[in-house]
Design a protein around this motif. Structure first.
Motif, PDB file in Angstrom:
ATOM      1  N   TYR A 192       0.816  -1.225   0.000  1.00  0.00           N
ATOM      2  CA  TYR A 192       0.000   0.000   0.000  1.00  0.00           C
ATOM      3  C   TYR A 192       0.850   1.277   0.000  1.00  0.00           C
ATOM      4  CZ  TYR A 192      -3.397  -3.447   1.705  1.00  0.00           C
ATOM      5  OH  TYR A 192      -4.187  -4.562   1.857  1.00  0.00           O
TER       6      TYR A 192
ATOM      7  N   TYR B 150     -12.463  -4.559 -11.368  1.00  0.00           N
ATOM      8  CA  TYR B 150     -11.338  -4.356 -10.452  1.00  0.00           C
ATOM      9  C   TYR B 150     -11.804  -3.885  -9.075  1.00  0.00           C
ATOM     10  CZ  TYR B 150      -8.665  -4.864 -14.701  1.00  0.00           C
ATOM     11  OH  TYR B 150      -8.151  -5.358 -15.866  1.00  0.00           O
ATOM     12  N   VAL B 151     -12.900  -3.165  -9.041  1.00  0.00           N
ATOM     13  CA  VAL B 151     -13.469  -2.742  -7.758  1.00  0.00           C
ATOM     14  C   VAL B 151     -13.947  -3.977  -6.992  1.00  0.00           C
ATOM     15  CG1 VAL B 151     -15.209  -1.309  -6.620  1.00  0.00           C
ATOM     16  CG2 VAL B 151     -14.158  -0.530  -8.759  1.00  0.00           C
TER      17      VAL B 151
ATOM     18  N   ALA C 234     -10.997  -5.921  -5.613  1.00  0.00           N
ATOM     19  CA  ALA C 234     -10.380  -5.274  -4.440  1.00  0.00           C
ATOM     20  C   ALA C 234     -11.171  -5.567  -3.167  1.00  0.00           C
ATOM     21  CB  ALA C 234     -10.269  -3.773  -4.673  1.00  0.00           C
ATOM     22  N   PHE C 235     -12.491  -5.491  -3.228  1.00  0.00           N
ATOM     23  CA  PHE C 235     -13.304  -5.738  -2.034  1.00  0.00           C
ATOM     24  C   PHE C 235     -13.288  -7.215  -1.649  1.00  0.00           C
ATOM     25  CE2 PHE C 235     -14.932  -1.502  -2.852  1.00  0.00           C
ATOM     26  CZ  PHE C 235     -15.111  -1.015  -1.553  1.00  0.00           C
TER      27      PHE C 235
ATOM     28  N   TRP D 241      -8.298  -1.853   5.686  1.00  0.00           N
ATOM     29  CA  TRP D 241      -8.615  -0.506   5.198  1.00  0.00           C
ATOM     30  C   TRP D 241      -7.881   0.584   5.972  1.00  0.00           C
ATOM     31  CZ3 TRP D 241     -10.370  -0.146   0.565  1.00  0.00           C
ATOM     32  CH2 TRP D 241     -11.157  -1.179   0.037  1.00  0.00           C
TER      33      TRP D 241
ATOM     34  N   THR E  53      -2.551   5.875   1.562  1.00  0.00           N
ATOM     35  CA  THR E  53      -3.095   6.904   0.670  1.00  0.00           C
ATOM     36  C   THR E  53      -2.706   8.303   1.108  1.00  0.00           C
ATOM     37  OG1 THR E  53      -4.995   5.466   0.229  1.00  0.00           O
ATOM     38  CG2 THR E  53      -5.221   7.783  -0.380  1.00  0.00           C
TER      39      THR E  53
ATOM     40  N   SER F  11      -9.424   6.120  -9.781  1.00  0.00           N
ATOM     41  CA  SER F  11     -10.026   5.280  -8.738  1.00  0.00           C
ATOM     42  C   SER F  11      -9.898   3.801  -9.094  1.00  0.00           C
ATOM     43  CB  SER F  11     -11.504   5.637  -8.542  1.00  0.00           C
ATOM     44  OG  SER F  11     -11.640   6.970  -8.092  1.00  0.00           O
ATOM     45  N   ILE F  12     -10.100   3.474 -10.375  1.00  0.00           N
ATOM     46  CA  ILE F  12      -9.934   2.086 -10.826  1.00  0.00           C
ATOM     47  C   ILE F  12      -8.485   1.635 -10.612  1.00  0.00           C
ATOM     48  CG2 ILE F  12      -9.967   0.556 -12.826  1.00  0.00           C
ATOM     49  CD1 ILE F  12     -12.759   1.302 -11.750  1.00  0.00           C
TER      50      ILE F  12
ATOM     51  N   PHE G  87      -7.889   0.785  -7.020  1.00  0.00           N
ATOM     52  CA  PHE G  87      -8.407  -0.519  -6.607  1.00  0.00           C
ATOM     53  C   PHE G  87      -7.572  -1.674  -7.164  1.00  0.00           C
ATOM     54  CE2 PHE G  87     -12.416   1.893  -5.818  1.00  0.00           C
ATOM     55  CZ  PHE G  87     -12.565   1.531  -4.482  1.00  0.00           C
TER      56      PHE G  87
ATOM     57  N   VAL H  98      -4.790  -1.954  -4.693  1.00  0.00           N
ATOM     58  CA  VAL H  98      -5.293  -2.539  -3.442  1.00  0.00           C
ATOM     59  C   VAL H  98      -5.478  -4.047  -3.585  1.00  0.00           C
ATOM     60  CG1 VAL H  98      -7.290  -2.642  -1.885  1.00  0.00           C
ATOM     61  CG2 VAL H  98      -6.385  -0.423  -2.607  1.00  0.00           C
ATOM     62  N   SER H  99      -6.031  -4.498  -4.723  1.00  0.00           N
ATOM     63  CA  SER H  99      -6.325  -5.928  -4.890  1.00  0.00           C
ATOM     64  C   SER H  99      -5.052  -6.769  -4.903  1.00  0.00           C
ATOM     65  CB  SER H  99      -7.134  -6.164  -6.173  1.00  0.00           C
ATOM     66  OG  SER H  99      -6.390  -5.800  -7.311  1.00  0.00           O
TER      67      SER H  99
END
Length: 442
Positions: free
Chosen positions: A64, A178-179, A182-183, A189, A196, A257-258, A261, A264-265
């Protein structure tokens, strides 16, 4: 019985409220969907196979810790895209047209050569991405690459500008894959937020390479060519430019934003399960496969579908923007709405770029990740040249009248150009010195 009267009355009134509000909401929704176009397409075409490979590697190798770069890139890409869209609306001309008309011949040729150099290799990478994505579904490259090339050529050559734009817009929805990925990765988080908003810089060559490549893929030169040419061809004028500006900002936020994510994934799975050592990725397709043990086949396939959609989108936008720019630069007719007879140079170049991309993508055993990272490193190195040309044009009062940049825009834009130039030069210096056994970074 007496109580039924007021109830009946209220039941009669409720449908009236619905008929008053729903048409307005529907019209508003259709209106806002209607303004989507060049900005969203241009920004999201940056999330192509090379971009996905870059962001995946950022997450798998550094976790991250590189997320802090993304909000800065979001602001930067939004501002650069907005400047080009504004020039298209004010002048009614593409970026290459303005460069040809306002720069000396030698400088024009140098800038156009920079565009061609930056775009040429990336076009090839898009078809490599199409072939790699289809490989994940069992389709070999010698079938997948030609079919992808033929589909893109047919959609663009046989469609009106509006139809082509609608197809490109539809492809942007695959990025939601991709969102979901990631979730499903269930990241921490708190660590995501820390990464971030708290900058972390590592003084080593790999980190610097990823930083320059991230800038190169997020603010690629071809994106600026496409958005300005598309705004000009759409016939957008300053009287309704506020809607186009909104669309550019929405596209930039969505695109970055994509990318966020994607990082993040891979950080929540590959980096975390490596014990913080980092995992190298050889391709965006490998990233999709690597996620399967952690997230299951569904997430892995979702990642692969996102890769395919991204590759198809960028493989349409890149040859199109390159053909636009070179046709503009040399004064030839261009545009999707033109026939082959009206714009032979434009259509011949567009076809040639697709054919070359397909042929290279069919070659076996290509070192995909090295090609992609080096291409976007090249984009990052060439970006300052394009940025300074854009800033010179957008601040020309003769061209832009009172629509030139404000002070804040210029300060941020020139700072971006200087920082990117510094990073690129520093990276080149470290690479040259390494040949002589001199190491500046760990």
């Amino acid at each position: 019985m007496e109580q039924t009267t007021p109830t009946a009355t209220t039941q009669k009134k409720r449908p009236e409220r619905k008929t008053r509000w729903h048409p307005r909401l529907g019209k508003r929704l259709l209106f806002y969907l209607g303004i989507l176009g060049p900005g969203l397409i241009a920004a999201n075409s940056g999330n192509d196979p090379g971009g996905i490979a870059t962001y995946s590697t950022m997450g798998s190798q550094f976790g991250y810790t590189m997320l802090w770069v993304m909000p800065i890139l979001m602001i930067s890409v939004a501002m650069v895209q907005e400047m080009c869209a504004r020039m298209g609306a004010v002048t009614g001309k593409g970026l290459s047209d303005l460069i040809r008309e306002n720069f000396p011949l030698r400088l024009t040729l140098f800038i156009m050569f920079t565009f061609l150099l930056a775009n040429g290799g990336v076009i090839v990478s898009e078809f490599i991405g199409i072939a790699a994505a289809l490989n994940l579904f069992g389709i070999p490259s010698w079938i997948g690459a030609p079919c992808g090339g033929l589909l893109i050529w047919w959609l663009v050559a046989r469609g009106s500008y509006k139809r082509v734009e609608n197809v490109f817009l539809a492809l942007t929805f695959v990025f939601f894959a991709y969102v979901f990925s990631a979730f499903l990765a269930k990241p921490d988080w708190r660590e995501v937020l820390a990464g971030t908003f708290i900058p972390t810089v590592q003084l080593n060559g790999a980190y610097l390479l990823m930083l320059v490549a991230a800038v190169g893929t997020t603010i690629s030169p071809y994106m600026q060519l496409y958005v300005q040419s598309a705004v000009a061809e759409r016939g957008v004028r300053m009287s309704d430019y506020k809607y186009e500006r909104l669309e550019v900002y929405v596209g930039s936020i969505f695109s970055v934003s994509i990318a966020f994510f994607i990082i993040v994934s891979t950080a929540a799975t590959l980096f975390v399960h490596s014990g913080g050592k980092g995992v190298p990725i050889s391709s965006a397709a490998e990233a999709a496969q690597a996620l399967a043990p952690f997230l299951g086949n569904f997430a892995s396939r979702a990642f692969a579908i996102g890769l395919l959609g991204a590759a198809l989108l960028a493989a349409g936008v890149l040859p199109l923007s390159t053909s636009y720019s070179l046709a503009e630069a040399f004064g030839f007719e261009r545009g999707v709405s033109r026939t082959w007879k009206e714009a032979p140079f434009f259509w011949s170049l567009f076809t040639l770029l697709i054919v070359v991309g397909v042929i290279v993508a069919m070659l076996p055993n290509l070192p995909v990740i090295q090609i992609l990272l080096n291409l976007y490193l090249l984009n990052g190195l060439l970006l300052p040249i394009i940025l300074f040309a854009i800033l010179r044009l957008v601040n020309d009062k003769r061209l832009m009248g009172h629509y030139t940049n404000r002070l804040f825009y210029n300060v941020v834009s020139y700072a971006l150009a200087v920082v990117v130039s510094g990073l690129a030069l520093f990276y080149l210096v470290t690479e040259v010195l390494s040949f002589f056994g001199i190491t500046l970074l760990g």
